[in-house]
Design a protein around this motif. Structure first.
Motif, PDB file in Angstrom:
ATOM      1  N   PRO A  10      -3.467   6.413  -8.623  1.00 13.27           N
ATOM      2  CA  PRO A  10      -2.162   6.771  -8.059  1.00 13.27           C
ATOM      3  C   PRO A  10      -1.520   7.960  -8.762  1.00 13.27           C
ATOM      4  O   PRO A  10      -0.724   8.683  -8.166  1.00 13.27           O
ATOM      5  CB  PRO A  10      -1.327   5.501  -8.251  1.00 13.27           C
ATOM      6  CG  PRO A  10      -2.085   4.624  -9.148  1.00 13.27           C
ATOM      7  CD  PRO A  10      -3.514   4.992  -9.022  1.00 13.27           C
ATOM      8  N   ILE A  35       7.075   7.533  -5.992  1.00 17.39           N
ATOM      9  CA  ILE A  35       7.265   8.942  -6.351  1.00 17.39           C
ATOM     10  C   ILE A  35       8.527   9.494  -5.700  1.00 17.39           C
ATOM     11  O   ILE A  35       9.261  10.278  -6.312  1.00 17.39           O
ATOM     12  CB  ILE A  35       6.008   9.795  -6.039  1.00 17.39           C
ATOM     13  CG1 ILE A  35       6.132  11.204  -6.645  1.00 17.39           C
ATOM     14  CG2 ILE A  35       5.742   9.932  -4.559  1.00 17.39           C
ATOM     15  CD1 ILE A  35       6.046  11.247  -8.126  1.00 17.39           C
ATOM     16  N   LEU A  36       8.833   9.043  -4.477  1.00  9.23           N
ATOM     17  CA  LEU A  36      10.067   9.505  -3.836  1.00  9.23           C
ATOM     18  C   LEU A  36      11.284   8.969  -4.577  1.00  9.23           C
ATOM     19  O   LEU A  36      12.272   9.665  -4.779  1.00  9.23           O
ATOM     20  CB  LEU A  36      10.108   9.062  -2.379  1.00  9.23           C
ATOM     21  CG  LEU A  36       9.220   9.880  -1.445  1.00  9.23           C
ATOM     22  CD1 LEU A  36       9.279   9.336  -0.047  1.00  9.23           C
ATOM     23  CD2 LEU A  36       9.643  11.342  -1.463  1.00  9.23           C
ATOM     24  N   ILE A  44       5.550  16.609  -1.820  1.00  3.81           N
ATOM     25  CA  ILE A  44       5.217  15.370  -2.532  1.00  3.81           C
ATOM     26  C   ILE A  44       4.827  14.271  -1.544  1.00  3.81           C
ATOM     27  O   ILE A  44       3.885  13.520  -1.781  1.00  3.81           O
ATOM     28  CB  ILE A  44       6.388  14.939  -3.446  1.00  3.81           C
ATOM     29  CG1 ILE A  44       6.503  15.925  -4.616  1.00  3.81           C
ATOM     30  CG2 ILE A  44       6.173  13.541  -3.987  1.00  3.81           C
ATOM     31  CD1 ILE A  44       7.607  15.638  -5.571  1.00  3.81           C
ATOM     32  N   THR A  97      -2.722   7.989  -1.224  1.00  2.00           N
ATOM     33  CA  THR A  97      -2.824   6.615  -0.737  1.00  2.00           C
ATOM     34  C   THR A  97      -4.156   6.403  -0.007  1.00  2.00           C
ATOM     35  O   THR A  97      -4.804   5.371  -0.181  1.00  2.00           O
ATOM     36  CB  THR A  97      -1.636   6.302   0.196  1.00  2.00           C
ATOM     37  OG1 THR A  97      -0.438   6.626  -0.497  1.00  2.00           O
ATOM     38  CG2 THR A  97      -1.622   4.843   0.581  1.00  2.00           C
ATOM     39  N   THR A 145       2.615   3.987  -3.947  1.00  2.00           N
ATOM     40  CA  THR A 145       2.581   5.330  -4.536  1.00  2.00           C
ATOM     41  C   THR A 145       3.651   6.229  -3.922  1.00  2.00           C
ATOM     42  O   THR A 145       4.401   6.893  -4.633  1.00  2.00           O
ATOM     43  CB  THR A 145       1.195   5.958  -4.336  1.00  2.00           C
ATOM     44  OG1 THR A 145       0.215   5.011  -4.738  1.00  2.00           O
ATOM     45  CG2 THR A 145       1.046   7.213  -5.143  1.00  2.00           C
ATOM     46  N   ILE A 146       3.719   6.241  -2.585  1.00  2.00           N
ATOM     47  CA  ILE A 146       4.677   7.111  -1.903  1.00  2.00           C
ATOM     48  C   ILE A 146       6.111   6.729  -2.246  1.00  2.00           C
ATOM     49  O   ILE A 146       6.920   7.576  -2.636  1.00  2.00           O
ATOM     50  CB  ILE A 146       4.487   7.045  -0.368  1.00  2.00           C
ATOM     51  CG1 ILE A 146       3.155   7.664   0.014  1.00  2.00           C
ATOM     52  CG2 ILE A 146       5.632   7.730   0.347  1.00  2.00           C
ATOM     53  CD1 ILE A 146       2.962   7.835   1.497  1.00  2.00           C
ATOM     54  N   ALA A 194       1.335  12.486  -1.583  1.00  2.00           N
ATOM     55  CA  ALA A 194       1.288  11.036  -1.791  1.00  2.00           C
ATOM     56  C   ALA A 194       0.537  10.337  -0.663  1.00  2.00           C
ATOM     57  O   ALA A 194      -0.165   9.351  -0.896  1.00  2.00           O
ATOM     58  CB  ALA A 194       2.702  10.480  -1.915  1.00  2.00           C
ATOM     59  N   ALA A 234      11.662  11.040  -7.672  1.00  2.00           N
ATOM     60  CA  ALA A 234      12.179  12.380  -7.362  1.00  2.00           C
ATOM     61  C   ALA A 234      13.676  12.317  -7.051  1.00  2.00           C
ATOM     62  O   ALA A 234      14.457  13.130  -7.548  1.00  2.00           O
ATOM     63  CB  ALA A 234      11.418  12.979  -6.184  1.00  2.00           C
ATOM     64  N   PHE A 257       0.826  -1.213   0.000  1.00  2.00           N
ATOM     65  CA  PHE A 257       0.000   0.000   0.000  1.00  2.00           C
ATOM     66  C   PHE A 257       0.862   1.266   0.000  1.00  2.00           C
ATOM     67  O   PHE A 257       0.377   2.350  -0.283  1.00  2.00           O
ATOM     68  CB  PHE A 257      -0.969  -0.006   1.191  1.00  2.00           C
ATOM     69  CG  PHE A 257      -0.307   0.081   2.537  1.00  2.00           C
ATOM     70  CD1 PHE A 257      -0.091   1.323   3.117  1.00  2.00           C
ATOM     71  CD2 PHE A 257       0.114  -1.060   3.213  1.00  2.00           C
ATOM     72  CE1 PHE A 257       0.514   1.415   4.358  1.00  2.00           C
ATOM     73  CE2 PHE A 257       0.723  -0.972   4.442  1.00  2.00           C
ATOM     74  CZ  PHE A 257       0.931   0.263   5.016  1.00  2.00           C
ATOM     75  N   GLU A 275      -6.804   6.087  -2.634  1.00  2.00           N
ATOM     76  CA  GLU A 275      -6.722   4.770  -3.267  1.00  2.00           C
ATOM     77  C   GLU A 275      -7.409   3.706  -2.422  1.00  2.00           C
ATOM     78  O   GLU A 275      -8.199   2.895  -2.921  1.00  2.00           O
ATOM     79  CB  GLU A 275      -5.245   4.367  -3.411  1.00  2.00           C
ATOM     80  CG  GLU A 275      -4.588   4.797  -4.681  1.00  2.00           C
ATOM     81  CD  GLU A 275      -3.156   4.290  -4.703  1.00  2.00           C
ATOM     82  OE1 GLU A 275      -2.955   3.139  -5.106  1.00  2.00           O
ATOM     83  OE2 GLU A 275      -2.252   5.033  -4.288  1.00  2.00           O
ATOM     84  N   MET A 276      -7.084   3.703  -1.111  1.00  2.00           N
ATOM     85  CA  MET A 276      -7.630   2.668  -0.239  1.00  2.00           C
ATOM     86  C   MET A 276      -9.136   2.800  -0.096  1.00  2.00           C
ATOM     87  O   MET A 276      -9.861   1.815  -0.171  1.00  2.00           O
ATOM     88  CB  MET A 276      -6.980   2.760   1.145  1.00  2.00           C
ATOM     89  CG  MET A 276      -5.536   2.319   1.130  1.00  2.00           C
ATOM     90  SD  MET A 276      -4.768   2.777   2.673  1.00  2.00           S
ATOM     91  CE  MET A 276      -3.689   1.393   2.900  1.00  2.00           C
TER      92      MET A 276
END
Lengths: 196, 208
Positions: free
Chosen positions: B100, A77-78, B70, B78, A73-74, B74, A81, A70, B81-82
């Protein structure tokens, strides 16, 4: 799917810009002249290929073993970057002239949906490391192809008379629409006929 | 204060005037219901990120502000999304990779950088709501045109036994399919933008 299949799919059939709408901002913003379009195209291809490989590694060595998908996404993207930052520093040191040419576009790549897009699509398609890398290169080349064609057309358009309300971005969108229409000729049947 | 709220509707509309967030504006607009879902997701993320950025504006060091934004964005993506996957799985499925991708929607980072890190929490909330509604409004216009011309239907939220799809007699039998495909999206966007420019030019002309 074979590597050739992946390449044909991402360059022509699922061209990121003309069929998936990923990476539209630079496609419209940086396509005013051929030189910067090509620079942007190569920078994006480079980042996309490495990003696809790096995110594959994160997904399979960190997220899946620890059961924390889960956070995809985070982390992605990190990762992107950080990667863009690293590429920027590397190019600045190793080739100042290339850095000067790409300079302003590099930070923009972080927020280019095409980069995060290929990372997510590669993971969702269950590609292995090499397939992800190839998909990254192919999608980048598709981007390069589209932005190159677009900038060439736009340089020609500059010499033509265009009704005032259509000048600038509207005509760029309409040109893109007509290009997408032409790209509809590439579809799954073509791929099947080519490689069986 | 009220201006912070209303400027996003037309004058600084994120899609048509500022040309931000174009990818989702075209990628999810083949159906009206998808545009609604995407709009709701973006409003939520924009609201969350604007509030957090505005509250933390004095604590985030200047140099690392973009990565910090960011991470904030993000995190909210998330959550979206959930929630979407749990409660509206069909919508989540049809929006696909674009959920996403809200994280790289330039509208959100753009507002954090251009507005929320300079203004009070209250103005930032109004700005987020205004911009979010402006974005949703733009998506709905594009989706409406594309769905009516491209499939001859208008799909809304299903309620009870009603599947939420209005079909337009005549059009639904022989629609101009191209509008629901990629090419149609770019063409519709181009002409809508031209319409906005035309209105702007006319207004400027009237002032002279």
């Amino acid at each position: 799917m074979t590597y050739i299949g992946i390449i044909i799919t991402f360059v022509f059939i699922n061209n990121f810009i003309l069929t998936q709408f990923l990476g539209l901002c630079p496609f419209i913003g940086v396509s005013k002249n051929v030189e910067s379009a090509v620079g942007m195209g190569f920078a994006v291809t480079f980042v996309m290929s490495i990003a696809a490989l790096a995110t594959w590694a994160i997904q399979n060595f960190i997220l899946v073993p620890l059961n924390i998908e889960f956070l995809q996404t985070i982390t992605f993207i990190l990762m992107i970057a950080a990667l863009v930052q690293f590429v920027e520093m590397f190019i600045q040191k190793s080739s100042p002239s290339l850095y000067k040419a790409l300079g302003i576009y590099l930070p923009l790549i972080t927020t280019n949906c095409a980069v995060l897009g290929i990372a997510l699509i590669a993971v969702r398609s269950n590609y292995n490391a090499i397939e992800s890398f190839v998909a990254g290169i192919a999608a980048g080349l598709g981007f390069l192809l589209a932005i190159l064609l677009m900038s060439t057309i736009r340089e020609k358009l500059d010499a033509e008379w265009i009704p005032a309300p259509l000048r600038g971005t509207p005509i760029a969108f309409i040109t893109g629409g007509l290009m997408a229409l032409a790209f509809m000729a590439f579809d799954k049947t073509l791929l099947n006929n080519l490689i069986g | 204060m009220l201006k912070d709220f209303t400027k996003g509707f037309v004058k600084e509309n994120p899609v048509f005037v500022l040309a931000l967030g174009l990818c989702p504006a075209l990628g999810v607009t083949s159906k009206v219901v998808n545009a609604l879902g995407m709009g709701a997701g973006v409003i939520f993320v924009l609201l969350g990120s604007n509030i957090f950025v505005s509250v933390l504006k004095n604590f985030i060091p200047e140099k690392v502000r973009i990565p910090a934004y960011i991470v904030i964005i993000a995190s909210f993506v998330t959550i979206v999304e959930m929630v979407m996957e749990a409660f509206v799985p069909a919508l989540f499925e049809s929006l696909g990779v674009f959920v996403p991708l809200i994280v790289v929607n330039c509208v959100i980072l753009g507002r954090a950088e251009a507005f929320a890190n300079k203004n009070s929490v209250k103005s930032s909330i109004l700005d987020a709501l205004g911009m979010g509604i402006g974005f949703t409004f733009a998506l709905l216009i594009i989706a409406f045109i594309r769905e009516v011309l491209g499939s001859g239907t208008i799909s809304l939220i299903p309620i009870g036994t009603w599947d939420g799809i209005v079909s337009i007699p005549g059009l639904s039998k022989s629609p101009a399919r191209v509008f629901s495909l990629a090419a149609g999206a770019l063409l519709v966007m181009g002409y809508l933008k031209a319409l906005f420019n035309w209105a702007e030019l006319k207004k400027a002309g009237a002032k002279k």
